[in-house]
Write a protein that holds these residues in place. Structure first.
Motif, PDB file in Angstrom:
ATOM      1  N   ARG A  91       0.837  -1.208   0.000  1.00  0.00           N
ATOM      2  CA  ARG A  91       0.000   0.000   0.000  1.00  0.00           C
ATOM      3  C   ARG A  91       0.866   1.250   0.000  1.00  0.00           C
ATOM      4  NH1 ARG A  91      -1.633   2.917   4.190  1.00  0.00           N
ATOM      5  NH2 ARG A  91      -1.787   1.179   5.626  1.00  0.00           N
ATOM      6  N   GLN A  92       0.509   2.188  -0.876  1.00  0.00           N
ATOM      7  CA  GLN A  92       1.165   3.489  -0.940  1.00  0.00           C
ATOM      8  C   GLN A  92       0.342   4.555  -0.227  1.00  0.00           C
ATOM      9  OE1 GLN A  92       1.450   4.204  -5.156  1.00  0.00           O
ATOM     10  NE2 GLN A  92       3.519   3.376  -5.248  1.00  0.00           N
ATOM     11  N   GLN A  93      -0.974   4.536  -0.472  1.00  0.00           N
ATOM     12  CA  GLN A  93      -1.841   5.582   0.071  1.00  0.00           C
ATOM     13  C   GLN A  93      -3.222   5.043   0.377  1.00  0.00           C
ATOM     14  OE1 GLN A  93      -1.571   8.417  -3.263  1.00  0.00           O
ATOM     15  NE2 GLN A  93      -0.827   9.888  -1.763  1.00  0.00           N
ATOM     16  N   ARG A  94      -3.843   5.693   1.347  1.00  0.00           N
ATOM     17  CA  ARG A  94      -5.262   5.493   1.645  1.00  0.00           C
ATOM     18  C   ARG A  94      -5.861   6.890   1.710  1.00  0.00           C
ATOM     19  NH1 ARG A  94      -8.199   1.679   6.044  1.00  0.00           N
ATOM     20  NH2 ARG A  94     -10.207   2.742   6.060  1.00  0.00           N
ATOM     21  N   LEU A  95      -6.809   7.164   0.814  1.00  0.00           N
ATOM     22  CA  LEU A  95      -7.347   8.514   0.680  1.00  0.00           C
ATOM     23  C   LEU A  95      -8.849   8.551   0.936  1.00  0.00           C
ATOM     24  CD1 LEU A  95      -5.547   9.309  -2.682  1.00  0.00           C
ATOM     25  CD2 LEU A  95      -4.835  10.071  -0.409  1.00  0.00           C
ATOM     26  N   LYS A  96      -9.294   9.649   1.528  1.00  0.00           N
ATOM     27  CA  LYS A  96     -10.716   9.957   1.655  1.00  0.00           C
ATOM     28  C   LYS A  96     -10.985  11.044   0.623  1.00  0.00           C
ATOM     29  CE  LYS A  96     -14.072  11.966   4.825  1.00  0.00           C
ATOM     30  NZ  LYS A  96     -14.272  12.585   6.142  1.00  0.00           N
ATOM     31  N   ILE A  97     -11.856  10.748  -0.330  1.00  0.00           N
ATOM     32  CA  ILE A  97     -12.131  11.683  -1.416  1.00  0.00           C
ATOM     33  C   ILE A  97     -13.529  12.247  -1.221  1.00  0.00           C
ATOM     34  CG2 ILE A  97     -12.317  11.959  -3.906  1.00  0.00           C
ATOM     35  CD1 ILE A  97     -10.210   9.716  -4.114  1.00  0.00           C
ATOM     36  N   GLU A  98     -13.591  13.544  -1.046  1.00  0.00           N
ATOM     37  CA  GLU A  98     -14.853  14.238  -0.778  1.00  0.00           C
ATOM     38  C   GLU A  98     -15.664  14.416  -2.059  1.00  0.00           C
ATOM     39  OE1 GLU A  98     -15.965  15.178   2.200  1.00  0.00           O
ATOM     40  OE2 GLU A  98     -14.147  14.647   3.311  1.00  0.00           O
ATOM     41  N   ASP A  99     -16.985  14.401  -1.910  1.00  0.00           N
ATOM     42  CA  ASP A  99     -17.902  14.638  -3.014  1.00  0.00           C
ATOM     43  C   ASP A  99     -18.874  15.738  -2.597  1.00  0.00           C
ATOM     44  OD1 ASP A  99     -18.723  13.014  -5.665  1.00  0.00           O
ATOM     45  OD2 ASP A  99     -20.503  13.918  -4.753  1.00  0.00           O
ATOM     46  N   GLU A 100     -19.392  16.477  -3.572  1.00  0.00           N
ATOM     47  CA  GLU A 100     -20.385  17.517  -3.256  1.00  0.00           C
ATOM     48  C   GLU A 100     -21.615  16.923  -2.589  1.00  0.00           C
ATOM     49  OE1 GLU A 100     -21.371  19.946  -6.625  1.00  0.00           O
ATOM     50  OE2 GLU A 100     -19.268  20.345  -7.069  1.00  0.00           O
TER      51      GLU A 100
END
Length: 119
Positions: A91-100
């Motif tokens: 694993r390189q990254q774990r991201l939380k991606i926001e949405d409108e």
């Protein structure tokens, strides 16, 4: 490459039934998973980038966090050889991606996949 994609699909389906390569069908039930492979470095092996997007529509983040945790535990530092390919996932990254749309939840996991393809 197809053998690696099949292996990833089969592996992810051990944690969730709705897993798709590149695109999910329209009107798919939440939660679902979409994955893709990008080229990385070429040396004596292929270093590829696996991107996994986990999607949910829910007021709570608990379900998507649990699913993301399960996938992370399944793949991070996993060596999953078969008769066609020898991949190891980091694993390189774990991201939380926001949405409108605040009811739409998205998490993204990125893995470096150190891969040897058998000839």
């Amino acid at each position: 490459m197809n053998k690696l994609l099949e292996l990833i699909l089969k592996t992810l389906k051990t944690k969730h039934s709705r897993v798709y390569h590149e695109n999910a069908p329209k009107n798919v039930e939440y939660p679902y998973i979409v994955f893709n492979i990008n080229d990385g470095l070429k040396s004596h092996r292929d270093d590829l980038i696996l991107i996994i997007d986990i999607w949910d529509r829910n007021d709570s983040s608990m379900r998507i966090e649990d699913l993301t945790d399960n996938i992370d535990k399944l793949l991070d530092e996993a060596n999953l050889p078969n008769e066609f390919v020898l991949p190891t996932f980091y694993r390189q990254q774990r991201l939380k991606i926001e949405d409108e749309d605040k009811s739409l939840k998205r998490r993204q996991l990125r893995f470096n996949v150190q891969t040897y393809f058998k000839k």
